[in-house]
Design an enzyme around this catalytic site. Structure first.
Site, PDB file in Angstrom:
ATOM      1  N   GLY A   1       0.840  -1.216   0.000  1.00  0.00           N
ATOM      2  CA  GLY A   1       0.000   0.000   0.000  1.00  0.00           C
ATOM      3  C   GLY A   1       0.858   1.243   0.000  1.00  0.00           C
ATOM      4  O   GLY A   1       2.054   1.182  -0.295  1.00  0.00           O
ATOM      5  N   ASN A   2       0.273   2.383   0.291  1.00  0.00           N
ATOM      6  CA  ASN A   2       1.050   3.621   0.394  1.00  0.00           C
ATOM      7  C   ASN A   2       0.403   4.547   1.415  1.00  0.00           C
ATOM      8  O   ASN A   2      -0.645   4.229   1.965  1.00  0.00           O
ATOM      9  CB  ASN A   2       1.197   4.287  -0.983  1.00  0.00           C
ATOM     10  CG  ASN A   2      -0.141   4.675  -1.560  1.00  0.00           C
ATOM     11  OD1 ASN A   2      -0.851   5.509  -1.012  1.00  0.00           O
ATOM     12  ND2 ASN A   2      -0.513   4.039  -2.669  1.00  0.00           N
ATOM     13  N   TYR A   3       1.048   5.684   1.671  1.00  0.00           N
ATOM     14  CA  TYR A   3       0.635   6.554   2.782  1.00  0.00           C
ATOM     15  C   TYR A   3      -0.481   7.545   2.431  1.00  0.00           C
ATOM     16  O   TYR A   3      -0.771   8.422   3.219  1.00  0.00           O
ATOM     17  CB  TYR A   3       1.836   7.343   3.299  1.00  0.00           C
ATOM     18  CG  TYR A   3       2.836   6.496   4.034  1.00  0.00           C
ATOM     19  CD1 TYR A   3       2.478   5.844   5.207  1.00  0.00           C
ATOM     20  CD2 TYR A   3       4.130   6.346   3.562  1.00  0.00           C
ATOM     21  CE1 TYR A   3       3.393   5.058   5.886  1.00  0.00           C
ATOM     22  CE2 TYR A   3       5.054   5.566   4.237  1.00  0.00           C
ATOM     23  CZ  TYR A   3       4.677   4.927   5.401  1.00  0.00           C
ATOM     24  OH  TYR A   3       5.567   4.150   6.073  1.00  0.00           O
ATOM     25  N   SER A   4      -1.075   7.441   1.259  1.00  0.00           N
ATOM     26  CA  SER A   4      -2.112   8.414   0.904  1.00  0.00           C
ATOM     27  C   SER A   4      -3.247   8.390   1.945  1.00  0.00           C
ATOM     28  O   SER A   4      -3.734   7.320   2.316  1.00  0.00           O
ATOM     29  CB  SER A   4      -2.681   8.063  -0.477  1.00  0.00           C
ATOM     30  OG  SER A   4      -3.872   8.782  -0.684  1.00  0.00           O
TER      31      SER A   4
ATOM     32  N   ALA B   1      -3.951   7.644  -5.134  1.00  0.00           N
ATOM     33  CA  ALA B   1      -2.551   7.213  -5.257  1.00  0.00           C
ATOM     34  C   ALA B   1      -2.604   5.713  -5.547  1.00  0.00           C
ATOM     35  O   ALA B   1      -2.604   4.885  -4.634  1.00  0.00           O
ATOM     36  CB  ALA B   1      -1.804   7.497  -3.971  1.00  0.00           C
TER      37      ALA B   1
END
Ligand code: C5P
Length: 412
Positions: free
Chosen positions: A221-224, A288
């Site tokens: 995943g990512n930090y969005s 994102a």
């Protein structure tokens, strides 16, 4: 430095007896500096940790703690205080006070004022990790949430007991940001909607991260945080549009009047976005999206025993903006985002072409206060014929700038 949203606001600051009470002095100072009028109420136990003299000096008002002033017999009206407050903040909130609030045990001035408060209430719990994890504390917090109380989750770190875990009161600077957000939202909601300039228009927006499963318990995943896309959705809805928000996993409430579709992966997001993007007047690609996903999702949890090294094969995800951009019809206007670390303008222009977009909102991670997770953003709006740089603003204000720029592009 006055804050537009805090200036003149009446805040009751409740302080309970815990080590974190020393942070309340800093919180009080920040609120007063930003122009708020603060009335401090301390529980009897709080006075063991920090003196009322400090708090009254910082607030410029006598601290209230008892129902009566001992020698004069003057009665302090919790009802008046509850009515005076635009907001009540209890920081630190101890396990005992949270329990009393949940059950309505009105045996001190603070809980009594809470029961009389008509406006919003925010609590910032602080306690030892085991007390915070105890089912009774969890249940009391759930009860308070169900009453509409906003809970600022404590942070993890070293506690007064020297144990390490979740229970530290959130830092005063962050609590002030949360209070400002609350008043900002109130002012947005109560602002007269002069401008319903998107009445009857259809908007589709992607927002948040995507999670790409590795196995049933792991993902890429990512930090969005989704905050920018959600702010755009809220502003379009306020201006009269019919908004469909396709959101990856985020912990944000759905903006008023917005139709939300929750998805997890890039493939799910594309599937959910295709229809709304085809039917919309304006398409905004603020998600994102993970560029890659594991080629195969394991059906059972991958075990580490006997495996010293591991490779996960990744395959390309669909590009949602490019896929929808390629199908864009006359009269539709599509906006994408670009988060770059360098050569931002060139990359933004290239995205306009490659994804068949009309506008790219560029933000650079090099700018402090811009990008993932923050409540602010600093953007440059790039179209085929223009580049407009904006200063650092709240994401709500950036949403307004983006939508105003869309209006201007439409009129051009
Ligand atoms: O190519 P890049 O990821 O930098 O492009 C960012 C823009 O493209 C954003 O508007 C983002 O929402 C969109 N995008 C997308 N699907 C992808 C990758 C990016 O919609 N797979």
């Amino acid at each position: 430095m006055d804050s537009k949203f805090l200036k003149g606001k009446h805040i009751v600051l409740g302080i309970c007896g815990g080590i974190a009470a020393y942070k309340s002095a800093a919180l009080l100072r920040l609120l007063v500096k930003r122009g708020a009028e603060v009335q401090v109420i301390m529980t009897p136990a709080a006075k063991e940790f920090i003196t009322p003299v400090t708090m009254s000096a910082l607030s410029g008002k006598p601290v209230v703690s008892e129902f009566f002033t001992a020698n004069s017999g003057e009665w302090h009206s919790h009802v008046d205080l509850g009515l005076w407050a635009d907001l009540m903040v209890i920081a630190p909130a101890t396990a005992s006070t949270l329990a009393k609030m949940a059950c309505g045990v009105a045996d001190n001035m603070l809980v009594t004022t809470y029961l009389s408060a008509r406006e919003h209430v925010i609590v910032a719990p602080a306690m030892d990790l085991d007390m915070f994890a105890h089912p009774s504390t969890r249940r009391n917090l759930d009860t308070l949430r169900s009453y509409g109380v906003q809970v600022i989750e404590p942070a993890s770190g070293e506690l007064a007991s020297h144990l390490v875990g979740k229970g530290r009161m959130e830092e005063p600077e962050r609590i002030v940001e949360i209070i400002e957000d609350y008043f900002r939202n109130v002012s947005l909601k109560s602002a007269p909607v002069q401008n319903r300039d998107f009445n009857g228009k259809k908007i589709a927006i992607t927002a948040g991260p995507t999670y790409e499963n590795i196995d049933p318990v792991r993902f890429i995943g990512n930090y969005s945080s989704g905050k920018m896309g959600f702010a755009i959705a809220a502003e379009f809805a306020r201006r009269g549009a019919e908004v469909t928000l396709i959101s990856g996993p985020v912990s944000l409430p759905t903006p008023e009047g917005v139709n939300r579709i929750d998805v997890r992966s890039a493939c799910e997001m594309l599937k959910a976005a295709e229809g709304p993007m085809e039917r919309c007047d304006y398409g905004i690609f603020a998600a994102a999206v993970a560029d890659y996903r594991p080629a195969n999702e394991a059906e059972t949890k991958i075990k580490r025993e006997g495996v010293s090294e591991m490779q996960i094969n990744l395959v390309r995800n669909p590009d949602i903006a490019a896929t929808c951009g390629a199908r864009k019809k006359a009269g539709q206007l599509f906006v994408g985002f670009a988060l770059e670390t360098d050569k931002g303008l060139d990359a933004a222009r290239a995205k306009l072409q490659r994804k068949n977009l009309d506008m790219v909102v560029l933000n650079t991670l090099a700018d402090s206060g811009a990008g993932f997770g923050t409540d602010t953003n600093k953007v440059t709006i790039v179209t085929e014929n223009s580049i407009i740089e904006f200063p650092l603003k709240s994401k709500q204000e950036v949403a307004t700038d983006i939508i105003d720029s869309i209006t201007q592009l439409n009129d051009a």
